[in-house]
Design a protein around this motif. Structure first.
Motif, PDB file in Angstrom:
ATOM      1  N   PRO A  18       0.854  -1.192   0.000  1.00 42.07           N
ATOM      2  CA  PRO A  18       0.000   0.000   0.000  1.00 42.07           C
ATOM      3  C   PRO A  18       0.891   1.244   0.000  1.00 42.07           C
ATOM      4  O   PRO A  18       1.921   1.278   0.683  1.00 42.07           O
ATOM      5  N   ALA A  41      -3.895   3.387 -10.832  1.00 47.00           N
ATOM      6  CA  ALA A  41      -5.085   3.270  -9.976  1.00 47.00           C
ATOM      7  C   ALA A  41      -5.053   4.218  -8.793  1.00 47.00           C
ATOM      8  O   ALA A  41      -5.287   3.852  -7.658  1.00 47.00           O
ATOM      9  N   VAL A  44      -2.689   3.907  -5.148  1.00 40.65           N
ATOM     10  CA  VAL A  44      -3.024   3.219  -3.895  1.00 40.65           C
ATOM     11  C   VAL A  44      -1.953   2.207  -3.507  1.00 40.65           C
ATOM     12  O   VAL A  44      -1.877   1.794  -2.350  1.00 40.65           O
ATOM     13  N   VAL A  45      -1.147   1.784  -4.475  1.00 43.71           N
ATOM     14  CA  VAL A  45      -0.044   0.874  -4.164  1.00 43.71           C
ATOM     15  C   VAL A  45       1.233   1.401  -4.804  1.00 43.71           C
ATOM     16  O   VAL A  45       1.192   2.189  -5.746  1.00 43.71           O
ATOM     17  N   PHE A 187      -6.441  -5.025 -13.866  1.00 42.04           N
ATOM     18  CA  PHE A 187      -7.079  -4.196 -12.841  1.00 42.04           C
ATOM     19  C   PHE A 187      -6.947  -2.705 -13.127  1.00 42.04           C
ATOM     20  O   PHE A 187      -7.874  -1.932 -12.890  1.00 42.04           O
ATOM     21  N   ASP A 188      -5.784  -2.282 -13.586  1.00 43.38           N
ATOM     22  CA  ASP A 188      -5.603  -0.856 -13.858  1.00 43.38           C
ATOM     23  C   ASP A 188      -6.569  -0.405 -14.948  1.00 43.38           C
ATOM     24  O   ASP A 188      -7.222   0.637 -14.829  1.00 43.38           O
ATOM     25  N   SER A 191     -10.094  -0.292 -13.581  1.00 40.18           N
ATOM     26  CA  SER A 191     -10.374   0.836 -12.685  1.00 40.18           C
ATOM     27  C   SER A 191     -10.792   2.090 -13.438  1.00 40.18           C
ATOM     28  O   SER A 191     -11.343   3.014 -12.844  1.00 40.18           O
ATOM     29  N   GLY A 428      -1.567  -4.808  -9.844  1.00 40.06           N
ATOM     30  CA  GLY A 428      -2.908  -5.368  -9.743  1.00 40.06           C
ATOM     31  C   GLY A 428      -3.063  -6.280  -8.542  1.00 40.06           C
ATOM     32  O   GLY A 428      -4.096  -6.265  -7.861  1.00 40.06           O
ATOM     33  N   ILE A 431      -3.499  -4.091  -5.567  1.00 41.44           N
ATOM     34  CA  ILE A 431      -4.861  -3.564  -5.477  1.00 41.44           C
ATOM     35  C   ILE A 431      -5.781  -4.615  -4.858  1.00 41.44           C
ATOM     36  O   ILE A 431      -6.590  -4.327  -3.969  1.00 41.44           O
ATOM     37  N   HIS A 432      -5.639  -5.851  -5.316  1.00 35.73           N
ATOM     38  CA  HIS A 432      -6.471  -6.931  -4.772  1.00 35.73           C
ATOM     39  C   HIS A 432      -6.176  -7.169  -3.293  1.00 35.73           C
ATOM     40  O   HIS A 432      -7.095  -7.404  -2.492  1.00 35.73           O
ATOM     41  N   GLY A 434      -5.270  -4.993  -1.113  1.00 34.35           N
ATOM     42  CA  GLY A 434      -5.938  -3.944  -0.352  1.00 34.35           C
ATOM     43  C   GLY A 434      -7.413  -4.229  -0.174  1.00 34.35           C
ATOM     44  O   GLY A 434      -7.988  -3.967   0.885  1.00 34.35           O
ATOM     45  N   ARG A 435      -8.053  -4.734  -1.237  1.00 33.50           N
ATOM     46  CA  ARG A 435      -9.484  -5.062  -1.142  1.00 33.50           C
ATOM     47  C   ARG A 435      -9.716  -6.226  -0.176  1.00 33.50           C
ATOM     48  O   ARG A 435     -10.700  -6.264   0.549  1.00 33.50           O
TER      49      ARG A 435
END
Length: 439
Positions: A18, A41, A44-45, A187-188, A191, A428, A431-432, A434-435
């Motif tokens: 993160p 994205a 966030v990371v 993912f990018d 988003s 990516g 990002i996952h 973090g979710r």
């Protein structure tokens, strides 16, 4: 934050944290990469510097038998090239799903280690780098996994993921989760969407070219389990290292005699040149016996200067450096144009010209196989090529313009989207993570 994400790749690996997990600059932590270095994205990371400021690390471990030391990444490759006694392990990911996973390999000095232990050793190094950047222990991880570790064998595929999870737990991760690499890569792109799309993810790296047909969109992004979003997957073991090999044969090995003829008009033996163009075979040419055998082939060359250059490369152990020049040559003309190739490490003022036309001729067969795999992915999924909304390019070899253009031509209605060639999967996965784990 106690989580990270690891892209354990066949050729290169990367780690994402993160963005707010990095220790402040000046607190003893490595400085995080600048904005724009694999930080899509909304930032966030961020990627962890793994070797100096480099945020990708060659997936390589060298067990130095002389000094009882372990080197990683570029340092591991350098130790091998320098001829230090020990064992170099590369492409360790390919062990997963094979019967080698439970076997032991010799690492020099009369010592052995299980192959799964080699993978754990590398993961431990990545974890330590991430913890140094975060300034705290990390106990949760998301690991990337291909659509299939092993094709057409579900049991071995499950065994491969289980083995990788066990390796991660053995180095201190208490919670281990997985995400499919093609989903992570997209993912990018996902988003930025306000609607659903059918996307072909083209991940073309150093050893393999992998294609996955995936559904992405804002509603699907809310789901943690994305298995059903992968409609098809296909790939071929043809990629960047194959391009380097062909470019070497078409350029830097020509002044050494490749493709030339002898006084009798017959081609000179080509085996030595194919070995010089194959990274892991180069050191086999440096043995006294092999050098002596090749020294005795001088009479087969009409141009004795070519043989002299060949022997200079072998005696001075310049093979890996020469293959590095071939890779640089490929990169220099990958986007078009031409370059002057400096070969003064062999002979003063020795140089040659190389252009995109030469590159096309050298790698055309390999590109045709990769393009064929792309269209085959759609066929296997039962999807028409004109139904695909976007082609998302990632992986180091997607910098080759003629390759991406030929892939794009096979999907006439698709938008071409270029991700971070080296970091989109790791980002990516971050990002996952973090979710999944929060933050």
């Amino acid at each position: 934050m106690t989580h990270c994400a690891i892209d354990f790749g066949t050729s290169n690996s990367a780690v994402a944290l993160p963005a707010r997990a990095f220790r402040p600059v000046g607190s003893g932590a490595a400085t995080p990469p600048a904005d724009g270095a694999g930080v899509p994205a909304g930032g966030v990371v961020r990627l962890v510097p793994l070797e100096g400021q480099a945020v990708t690390l060659p997936t390589a471990v060298f067990f130095d038998a002389d000094n009882n030391r372990i080197d990683y990444g570029r340092a591991a490759v350098a130790s091998y090239i320098d001829g230090i006694d020990g064992r170099l392990m590369r492409s360790m990911k390919s062990i997963l799903g094979s019967d080698l996973i439970e076997r032991t390999t010799d690492i020099g000095g009369g010592r052995g280690i299980p192959y799964i232990g080699v993978i754990a050793t590398f993961l431990r190094h990545l974890k330590a780098k991430a913890e140094a950047a975060a300034g705290k222990p990390l106990t949760q991880v998301v690991l990337g996994r291909p659509a299939f570790f092993v094709d057409d064998d579900p049991e071995r595929d499950i065994a491969a993921q289980t083995a990788l999870a066990a390796a991660a737990r053995s180095v201190g991760f208490k919670e281990v989760a997985f995400q499919f690499e093609p989903i992570a890569a997209a993912f990018d792109h996902e988003s930025r969407l306000d609607h659903e799309q059918l996307v072909l993810v083209a991940d073309i790296g150093g050893g393999t070219s992998d294609f996955s047909l995936v559904r992405v969109g804002p509603e699907r992004a809310k789901r943690l389990d994305r298995r059903d979003d992968i409609l098809g997957h296909h790939g071929v073991h043809v990629a960047g290292t194959d391009f380097d090999r062909r470019v070497a044969l078409a350029s830097v090995l020509r002044p050494l005699g490749h493709g030339s003829v002898g006084p009798d008009g017959k081609p000179v033996p080509s085996g030595v040149y194919f070995d010089l163009a194959t990274w892991h075979l180069i050191n086999t040419l440096y043995t006294p016996r092999r050098i002596a055998d090749l020294a005795g082939t001088k009479h087969l060359y009409a141009d004795r200067a070519q043989h002299a250059r060949l022997m200079r490369v072998l005696e001075d152990q310049l093979g890996h450096g020469l293959l590095g020049i071939a890779e640089d040559t490929k990169i220099a003309v990958a986007a078009g144009g031409s370059t002057r190739v400096d070969l003064s490490l062999i002979e003063r003022e020795l140089a040659l010209d190389f252009d995109e036309a030469g590159l096309v001729q050298a790698v055309d067969d390999e590109i045709a196989r990769i393009v064929g795999a792309a269209t085959e992915t759609a066929r296997l999924a039962g999807v028409g090529t004109d139904e695909i909304d976007a082609v998302y390019f990632t992986g180091g070899s997607t910098g080759l313009r003629l390759l991406t253009e030929r892939i794009r031509a096979g999907f006439p209605k698709a938008q071409a989207v270029t991700g971070d060639r080296f970091a989109s999967v790791a980002v990516g996965l971050g990002i996952h993570a973090g979710r999944l784990f929060g933050g």
